[in-house]
Design a protein around this motif. Structure first.
Motif, PDB file in Angstrom:
ATOM      1  N   LYS A   2       0.826  -1.200   0.000  1.00  0.00           N
ATOM      2  CA  LYS A   2       0.000   0.000   0.000  1.00  0.00           C
ATOM      3  C   LYS A   2       0.867   1.259   0.000  1.00  0.00           C
ATOM      4  CE  LYS A   2      -4.356  -1.388   2.135  1.00  0.00           C
ATOM      5  NZ  LYS A   2      -5.121  -1.211   3.380  1.00  0.00           N
ATOM      6  N   GLU A   3       0.353   2.256  -0.655  1.00  0.00           N
ATOM      7  CA  GLU A   3       1.061   3.535  -0.700  1.00  0.00           C
ATOM      8  C   GLU A   3       0.843   4.314   0.593  1.00  0.00           C
ATOM      9  OE1 GLU A   3       2.874   5.546  -3.058  1.00  0.00           O
ATOM     10  OE2 GLU A   3       3.413   3.498  -3.543  1.00  0.00           O
ATOM     11  N   LEU A   4       1.775   5.176   0.895  1.00  0.00           N
ATOM     12  CA  LEU A   4       1.634   6.061   2.050  1.00  0.00           C
ATOM     13  C   LEU A   4       0.365   6.899   1.900  1.00  0.00           C
ATOM     14  CD1 LEU A   4       3.159   7.081   4.619  1.00  0.00           C
ATOM     15  CD2 LEU A   4       3.981   8.932   3.198  1.00  0.00           C
ATOM     16  N   GLN A   5       0.096   7.234   0.618  1.00  0.00           N
ATOM     17  CA  GLN A   5      -1.081   8.022   0.281  1.00  0.00           C
ATOM     18  C   GLN A   5      -2.335   7.477   0.961  1.00  0.00           C
ATOM     19  OE1 GLN A   5      -0.903   9.971  -3.071  1.00  0.00           O
ATOM     20  NE2 GLN A   5      -2.801  10.941  -2.516  1.00  0.00           N
ATOM     21  N   ARG A   7      -2.289   5.194   3.489  1.00  0.00           N
ATOM     22  CA  ARG A   7      -2.073   4.855   4.888  1.00  0.00           C
ATOM     23  C   ARG A   7      -2.394   6.012   5.817  1.00  0.00           C
ATOM     24  NH1 ARG A   7      -0.575  -0.601   6.181  1.00  0.00           N
ATOM     25  NH2 ARG A   7       0.537  -1.380   4.374  1.00  0.00           N
ATOM     26  N   LEU A   8      -2.095   7.227   5.342  1.00  0.00           N
ATOM     27  CA  LEU A   8      -2.313   8.385   6.210  1.00  0.00           C
ATOM     28  C   LEU A   8      -3.798   8.730   6.257  1.00  0.00           C
ATOM     29  CD1 LEU A   8       0.573  10.800   5.193  1.00  0.00           C
ATOM     30  CD2 LEU A   8       0.308   9.661   7.374  1.00  0.00           C
TER      31      LEU A   8
END
Lengths: 302, 268
Positions: A2-5, A7-8
């Motif tokens: 998964k991208e940080l995009q 996750r946040l």
């Protein structure tokens, strides 16, 4: 994966974007609105030295007074046009000179044995870390009438009278090319080192001479880097103040120096602001070009 | 490969001579006894002594160091946030405009940044009463604005080329993004932060034009003192100052260069 995009949390993402965005919006973009605003106001003997556009008249009415006089002055007085033209000329010629000197250097470093590259690059960057002002100052000692260059040429017997170089446009060109050369060599090197060697090998196998290989393969491939790097020189030189001030003379009119004089010597903030507005408008085109080629380079790198 | 191209070697030698001749001349003539900078009057270190007694210059140097240190620290924080947003939040609103606002200060002529910020500060003081007058604070705000852009570029390229597998592993194992950032991302990009800090420090120490616009009485920086002395012509004390700066920078670059070189050789 998964991208940080994702996750946040949404509010965390917004915050991460907002902090640098707001800083630059307030301290970098917003100020130019004030430049435009002050450029439309009338100069006044006051502190700060301009009349406010928005005036409240005694009976509670608010009037907005726009003054185009500063722009009319820029248009009518040939001094300003010459300064703008002078800046364009110096920026254009120095960019070409930087390319002529910088391209072979970047190419040479990219072609050097790999253990040589890092030290050679370090040597390009090193002057950049020492004071810009002091490096420009160094040229005064070299170029003045009894300076090092004239002493050397006299000693060689090439000339029998010292050449007047300091306080001429020649000195400005030398200073600009000297100061901005690293800005061009570094991006050019970055482009040249990534070039696809298989094309060159194919051309060599097919019997193309080195010069031909360079002109038909290397040069066109490096064109985005050349153009992006050129803008890194052209744009800041357009507004250069220190070099024309220290090395130039009466024959070098440049817009940056004129802005400085209008602001500090004449205390004419509105005219200085209108000069800045004009310069900003002129710089939009090369800036858009630069962004375009940089993005193309970034895409090519994947 | 270079051996086959004598012209390229010539271009390199001439190019480096052009870059270094002025610097060498500065250093050599800083040890010149004569006041006329370009006439050799014998070896002497007297200008270094005079420099050490030049109170206004030392005061300005201290002011510049304070501003540069604060500036570098703030610029690293803001620049890293901007780099993270640019590399990791590609779909977020504002991504495109942040990209433009980060690139523009890199090329914007200093005189434009200086003039526009001064006008902003004057207007802000008028409306909010802050920042009160101009001085260290306004210089700091101005320097952070343009040097954070340079930090962003450095950190951005490090982030873009970084190996993401460690971060992803930690995230998959349930670590929170904040924890991952501080325990994995930050150590990995630390060299870029160090380089960014040093660059921001240098940019601030070196700025004449922007500081001249946004400084006030009592906040004269080193470049402003150097400029006013240089305008009057060559001065051996400035040569001595230049030599000290060059020595410090060369030493720092040499140390970084050697350690980079060793690392590269080990990896090769």
């Amino acid at each position: 994966m998964k991208e940080l995009q994702t996750r946040l949390m949404p509010h965390q993402r917004r915050l991460l974007m907002a902090v640098p965005w707001l800083w630059l919006a307030v301290f970098f973009m917003l100020p130019f609105l004030f430049v435009v605003k002050i450029s439309l106001s009338e100069p006044m003997l006051a502190q700060p030295p301009y009349a406010d556009l928005i005036r409240s008249v005694e009976d509670g009415l608010v009037t907005i007074q726009i003054n185009l006089g500063n722009y009319a002055l820029l248009w009518e007085d040939p001094l300003y046009r010459e300064a703008l033209w002078g800046s364009v000329k110096v920026a254009l010629v120095s960019t070409v000179l930087c390319l002529l000197i910088g391209y072979p250097m970047a190419y040479g470093i990219a072609r050097a044995p790999s253990h040589w590259r890092l030290p050679l690059l370090m040597l390009i960057i090193l002057p950049f870390w020492t004071s810009f002002l002091i490096r420009v100052y160094a040229w005064i000692g070299i170029l003045k009438n009894n300076g090092l260059l004239n002493q050397f040429l006299l000693w060689l017997g090439v000339i029998d009278q010292p050449l007047a170089i300091l306080h001429t446009s020649t000195a400005v060109y030398i200073g600009v090319v000297y100061s901005y050369l690293p800005f061009l060599v570094l991006p050019l090197y970055a482009t040249l080192i990534r070039l696809d060697n298989t094309l060159l090998e194919a051309a060599a196998d097919l019997g193309a001479r080195p010069w031909r290989q360079f002109v038909s393969i290397t040069l066109p491939q490096s064109l985005p880097g050349v153009l992006a790097g050129s803008m890194l020189v052209f744009i800041p030189v357009m507004g250069e103040f220190v070099i024309p001030d220290l090395l130039g003379g009466p024959d070098t009119l440049m817009i940056g120096k004129l802005m400085w004089t209008e602001f500090f010597a004449n205390k004419d903030w509105p005219v200085a602001s209108s000069l800045a507005s004009v310069l900003l408008l002129v710089l939009v085109v090369p800036f858009v070009l630069m962004r375009h080629y940089e993005q193309r380079l970034a895409e090519e790198q994947g | 490969m270079l051996k086959k191209h004598p012209l390229l070697v010539l271009a390199l030698v001439a190019g480096y001579a052009f870059l270094y001749a002025p610097i060498i001349s500065l250093v050599v003539y800083s040890f010149n006894d004569s006041r006329l900078v370009t006439v050799w009057g014998g070896f002497s270190t007297r200008w270094y002594g005079e420099l050490m007694n030049n109170e206004p210059l030392l005061e300005a140097a201290w002011m510049s160091i304070k501003i540069a240190g604060l500036n570098a620290s703030l610029a690293v924080v803001l620049g890293t946030l901007a780099a993270l947003a640019l590399v990791r939040l590609r779909k977020q609103r504002g991504h495109q405009s942040l990209g433009v606002m980060v690139t523009a200060p890199l090329v914007m002529p200093e005189i434009m940044i200086g003039l526009s910020l001064l006008l902003l500060f004057v207007a802000m003081e008028d409306v909010f009463g802050w920042p009160q007058g101009r001085g260290m604070l306004t210089i700091l705000l101005a320097h952070v604005t343009f040097s954070m852009a340079y930090v962003t570029v450095i950190v951005q390229s490090r982030l873009a080329h970084m190996d993401r597998s460690l971060e992803e592993a930690a995230l998959d194992l349930g670590a929170r993004p904040m924890t991952v950032f501080f325990t994995i991302t930050l150590p990995l990009i630390a060299p870029a932060l160090g380089a960014g800090w040093l660059l921001a420090f240098t940019l601030s120490m070196d700025d004449l034009v922007i500081a001249s616009f946004v400084s006030g009485p009592g906040s004269t920086t080193l470049p402003m003192v150097v400029y006013s002395s240089v305008r009057l012509g060559v001065s051996p004390q400035i040569n001595a100052l230049a030599t000290i700066i060059i020595a410090v920078v060369a030493l720092a670059v040499l140390i970084t260069g050697v350690s980079l070189y060793r690392k590269e050789m080990r990896q090769a």
